[in-house]
Design a protein around this motif. Structure first.
Motif, mmCIF file in Angstrom:
data_model
loop_
_atom_site.group_PDB
_atom_site.id
_atom_site.type_symbol
_atom_site.label_atom_id
_atom_site.label_comp_id
_atom_site.label_asym_id
_atom_site.label_seq_id
_atom_site.Cartn_x
_atom_site.Cartn_y
_atom_site.Cartn_z
ATOM 1 N N GLY A 99 -16.362 26.305 10.095
ATOM 2 C CA GLY A 99 -17.586 25.527 10.027
ATOM 3 C C GLY A 99 -17.344 24.104 9.584
ATOM 4 N N ASP A 100 -16.259 23.869 8.848
ATOM 5 C CA ASP A 100 -15.850 22.520 8.453
ATOM 6 C C ASP A 100 -15.301 21.839 9.714
ATOM 7 N N GLU A 101 -15.740 20.625 10.004
ATOM 8 C CA GLU A 101 -15.283 19.942 11.219
ATOM 9 C C GLU A 101 -13.773 19.752 11.241
ATOM 10 N N ARG A 102 -13.142 19.612 10.091
ATOM 11 C CA ARG A 102 -11.683 19.461 10.031
ATOM 12 C C ARG A 102 -10.974 20.752 10.443
ATOM 13 N N PHE A 103 -11.603 21.893 10.189
ATOM 14 C CA PHE A 103 -11.017 23.186 10.527
ATOM 15 C C PHE A 103 -10.685 23.242 12.018
ATOM 16 N N ASP A 122 -17.933 31.444 11.765
ATOM 17 C CA ASP A 122 -17.634 32.850 11.486
ATOM 18 C C ASP A 122 -16.479 32.950 10.486
ATOM 19 N N GLN A 123 -16.714 33.600 9.356
ATOM 20 C CA GLN A 123 -15.685 33.716 8.312
ATOM 21 C C GLN A 123 -14.480 34.534 8.756
ATOM 22 N N HIS A 124 -14.662 35.394 9.768
ATOM 23 C CA HIS A 124 -13.523 36.173 10.270
ATOM 24 C C HIS A 124 -12.431 35.237 10.817
ATOM 25 N N ARG A 125 -12.818 34.037 11.233
ATOM 26 C CA ARG A 125 -11.840 33.057 11.707
ATOM 27 C C ARG A 125 -10.844 32.704 10.597
ATOM 28 N N ARG A 126 -11.319 32.657 9.350
ATOM 29 C CA ARG A 126 -10.430 32.352 8.222
ATOM 30 C C ARG A 126 -9.345 33.416 8.118
ATOM 31 N N ASP A 127 -9.739 34.694 8.229
ATOM 32 C CA ASP A 127 -8.763 35.786 8.156
ATOM 33 C C ASP A 127 -7.749 35.687 9.292
ATOM 34 N N LEU A 128 -8.244 35.369 10.496
ATOM 35 C CA LEU A 128 -7.347 35.246 11.647
ATOM 36 C C LEU A 128 -6.410 34.051 11.498
ATOM 37 N N ILE A 173 -9.099 33.837 17.575
ATOM 38 C CA ILE A 173 -9.785 32.825 16.766
ATOM 39 C C ILE A 173 -10.848 32.130 17.614
ATOM 40 N N GLN A 174 -10.496 31.767 18.836
ATOM 41 C CA GLN A 174 -11.424 31.068 19.722
ATOM 42 C C GLN A 174 -12.607 31.939 20.122
ATOM 43 N N ALA A 175 -12.448 33.258 20.075
ATOM 44 C CA ALA A 175 -13.517 34.173 20.486
ATOM 45 C C ALA A 175 -14.658 34.228 19.467
ATOM 46 N N HIS A 176 -14.454 33.688 18.292
ATOM 47 C CA HIS A 176 -15.479 33.705 17.239
ATOM 48 C C HIS A 176 -16.189 32.358 17.164
ATOM 49 N N THR A 177 -17.429 32.389 16.718
ATOM 50 C CA THR A 177 -18.190 31.153 16.559
ATOM 51 C C THR A 177 -17.577 30.312 15.449
ATOM 52 N N ALA A 178 -17.881 29.028 15.490
ATOM 53 C CA ALA A 178 -17.237 28.054 14.596
ATOM 54 C C ALA A 178 -17.346 28.420 13.122
#
Length: 187
Positions: free
Chosen positions: A95-99, A32-38, A25-30
């Protein structure tokens, strides 16, 4: 998750898998939608792991480890906090600051919980349980993870017998929802 071996090996491997997901998760930019999947995959793994511990590990700790009730109560409270945070995170997008704020809180809470289990609880359990008992407990934990819910349900019961009765049904509903949404498939 389902690694084999005794309960300590099984749960320790789960912990390493969760560490790996946090790193991915940390390897992706803030944004990046792939973070949601992870994060969805992380949530699935954490919820299944917690349910299995609550159904099988903590009752064993209560029964055999000195001060086991206090230890189990603390671990269950840790789970409840992580589950509450995961439920909040479920409603956020990358991308949401709360995320990022919620993800950091989940990571911190999980790291503290893992450290406590691996450095304190697991060694105590190993002292009081036979190798055979730990192997059997590992199998029960693996079986529970297969049927466990995959989404956070903070208000669901977290102690036997209610958790053992309700979790498989909730798990089935969650897996159907996941299948229909493509959640947890890496797509």
């Amino acid at each position: 998750m389902g690694h084999g071996g005794n309960v300590i090996n099984e749960l320790t491997q789960d912990h390493r898998e969760v560490d790996s997901l946090f790193a991915q998760i940390q390897a992706h930019t803030a944004a990046d939608q792939h973070r949601r999947d992870l994060v969805d995959q992380l949530t699935i793994e954490l919820v299944r792991h917690a349910i299995a511990e609550e159904q099988h590990l903590y009752p064993t700790v209560r029964r055999y480890v000195d001060d086991g009730d206090d230890m189990a109560d603390k671990e269950i409270a840790d789970h409840a906090e992580v589950e509450r945070l995961l439920k909040e995170l479920e409603g956020c997008e990358p991308g949401d600051e709360r995320f990022d704020m919620l993800l950091a809180r989940v990571r911190s809470a999980v790291a503290e919980h893992v450290k406590d289990e691996e450095e304190r609880l697991f060694p105590l359990l190993e002292e009081v349980c036979s190798a055979q008992a730990l192997d059997e407990l590992g199998q029960r934990v693996r079986s529970a993870k297969e049927k466990a819910p995959t989404r956070p349900h903070p208000s669901a019961p977290d102690t036997p017998p209610a958790d053992k009765i309700l979790a498989p049904g909730v798990g089935m509903v969650d897996r159907v929802r996941d299948m229909l949404a493509g959640r947890g498939t890496g797509r």
